[in-house]
Design a protein around this motif. Structure first.
Motif, PDB file in Angstrom:
ATOM      1  N   VAL A 133       0.844  -1.180   0.000  1.00 28.72           N
ATOM      2  CA  VAL A 133       0.000   0.000   0.000  1.00 28.72           C
ATOM      3  C   VAL A 133       0.886   1.239   0.000  1.00 28.72           C
ATOM      4  O   VAL A 133       2.001   1.216   0.521  1.00 28.72           O
ATOM      5  CB  VAL A 133      -0.957  -0.008   1.216  1.00 28.72           C
ATOM      6  N   GLN A 134       0.389   2.311  -0.600  1.00 32.54           N
ATOM      7  CA  GLN A 134       1.138   3.558  -0.626  1.00 32.54           C
ATOM      8  C   GLN A 134       1.018   4.310   0.692  1.00 32.54           C
ATOM      9  O   GLN A 134       0.041   4.130   1.436  1.00 32.54           O
ATOM     10  CB  GLN A 134       0.641   4.444  -1.765  1.00 32.54           C
ATOM     11  N   PRO A 135       2.009   5.137   1.018  1.00 34.57           N
ATOM     12  CA  PRO A 135       1.882   5.962   2.224  1.00 34.57           C
ATOM     13  C   PRO A 135       0.579   6.741   2.231  1.00 34.57           C
ATOM     14  O   PRO A 135       0.162   7.293   1.210  1.00 34.57           O
ATOM     15  CB  PRO A 135       3.098   6.882   2.149  1.00 34.57           C
ATOM     16  N   GLY A 136      -0.048   6.787   3.387  1.00 31.85           N
ATOM     17  CA  GLY A 136      -1.337   7.429   3.522  1.00 31.85           C
ATOM     18  C   GLY A 136      -2.511   6.527   3.239  1.00 31.85           C
ATOM     19  O   GLY A 136      -3.661   6.915   3.507  1.00 31.85           O
ATOM     20  N   GLY A 137      -2.251   5.350   2.732  1.00 27.82           N
ATOM     21  CA  GLY A 137      -3.311   4.417   2.405  1.00 27.82           C
ATOM     22  C   GLY A 137      -3.791   3.629   3.596  1.00 27.82           C
ATOM     23  O   GLY A 137      -3.359   3.841   4.735  1.00 27.82           O
ATOM     24  N   SER A 138      -4.683   2.688   3.312  1.00 22.64           N
ATOM     25  CA  SER A 138      -5.311   1.892   4.356  1.00 22.64           C
ATOM     26  C   SER A 138      -5.286   0.417   4.005  1.00 22.64           C
ATOM     27  O   SER A 138      -5.287   0.036   2.834  1.00 22.64           O
ATOM     28  CB  SER A 138      -6.766   2.317   4.562  1.00 22.64           C
ATOM     29  N   LEU A 139      -5.262  -0.401   5.025  1.00 28.33           N
ATOM     30  CA  LEU A 139      -5.399  -1.841   4.902  1.00 28.33           C
ATOM     31  C   LEU A 139      -6.191  -2.343   6.088  1.00 28.33           C
ATOM     32  O   LEU A 139      -6.135  -1.765   7.176  1.00 28.33           O
ATOM     33  CB  LEU A 139      -4.047  -2.551   4.874  1.00 28.33           C
ATOM     34  N   ARG A 140      -6.893  -3.445   5.873  1.00 24.13           N
ATOM     35  CA  ARG A 140      -7.622  -4.101   6.941  1.00 24.13           C
ATOM     36  C   ARG A 140      -7.160  -5.546   7.029  1.00 24.13           C
ATOM     37  O   ARG A 140      -7.331  -6.316   6.090  1.00 24.13           O
ATOM     38  CB  ARG A 140      -9.126  -4.043   6.693  1.00 24.13           C
ATOM     39  N   LEU A 141      -6.585  -5.888   8.165  1.00 25.20           N
ATOM     40  CA  LEU A 141      -6.132  -7.239   8.416  1.00 25.20           C
ATOM     41  C   LEU A 141      -7.201  -8.019   9.163  1.00 25.20           C
ATOM     42  O   LEU A 141      -7.910  -7.468  10.012  1.00 25.20           O
ATOM     43  CB  LEU A 141      -4.841  -7.246   9.236  1.00 25.20           C
ATOM     44  N   SER A 142      -7.300  -9.296   8.851  1.00 31.81           N
ATOM     45  CA  SER A 142      -8.224 -10.185   9.527  1.00 31.81           C
ATOM     46  C   SER A 142      -7.475 -11.409  10.016  1.00 31.81           C
ATOM     47  O   SER A 142      -6.510 -11.851   9.392  1.00 31.81           O
ATOM     48  CB  SER A 142      -9.353 -10.628   8.595  1.00 31.81           C
ATOM     49  N   CYS A 143      -7.931 -11.962  11.120  1.00 38.11           N
ATOM     50  CA  CYS A 143      -7.365 -13.204  11.626  1.00 38.11           C
ATOM     51  C   CYS A 143      -8.475 -14.011  12.266  1.00 38.11           C
ATOM     52  O   CYS A 143      -9.091 -13.557  13.240  1.00 38.11           O
ATOM     53  CB  CYS A 143      -6.247 -12.930  12.629  1.00 38.11           C
TER      54      CYS A 143
END
Length: 121
Positions: free
Chosen positions: A12-22
């Motif tokens: 992901v680029q700086p300033g972006g978002s991600l959602r991790l799941s476990c």
């Protein structure tokens, strides 16, 4: 046994978002605290955030205000919503769960396999 399976990592680029799941699966009677850790190259594994069975949360100072940990107890799943990502957030992210496998057993720590998060332009 108990397995924790992570998903959602990536580039992901700086300033972006991600959602991790476990998601935890296997022989599970109950789950107490769930947490996210991360380990950057050349550094020790550090606690990012945790959420108790009652829903109380705590965050590392470096991510406070940017990351949000949550859980879906019905699915034995913990999430980490990451926003305003920075290059220094680059690391392998691991989930952890404190699991009771039976009514008369002690709680035990379980770890996911880790998922790579890379923040780069």
């Amino acid at each position: 046994q108990v397995q924790l399976v992570e998903s959602g990592g990536g580039l992901v680029q700086p300033g972006g978002s991600l959602r991790l799941s476990c998601a935890a699966s296997g022989s599970i009677f109950s789950i107490n605290t769930m947490a996210w850790y991360r380990q950057a190259p050349g550094k020790q594994r550090e606690l990012v955030a945790f959420i108790t069975g009652g829903g109380s949360t705590n965050y590392a100072d470096s991510v406070k205000g940017r990351f949000t940990i949550s859980r879906d107890n019905a699915k034995n799943t913990v999430f980490l919503q990451m926003t305003s990502l920075r290059p220094e957030d680059t690391a392998v992210y691991y989930c952890n769960a404190v699991v009771q496998r039976g009514r008369w057993t002690n709680y035990e720590n379980y770890w996911g396999q880790g998922t790579q998060v890379t923040v780069s332009s």
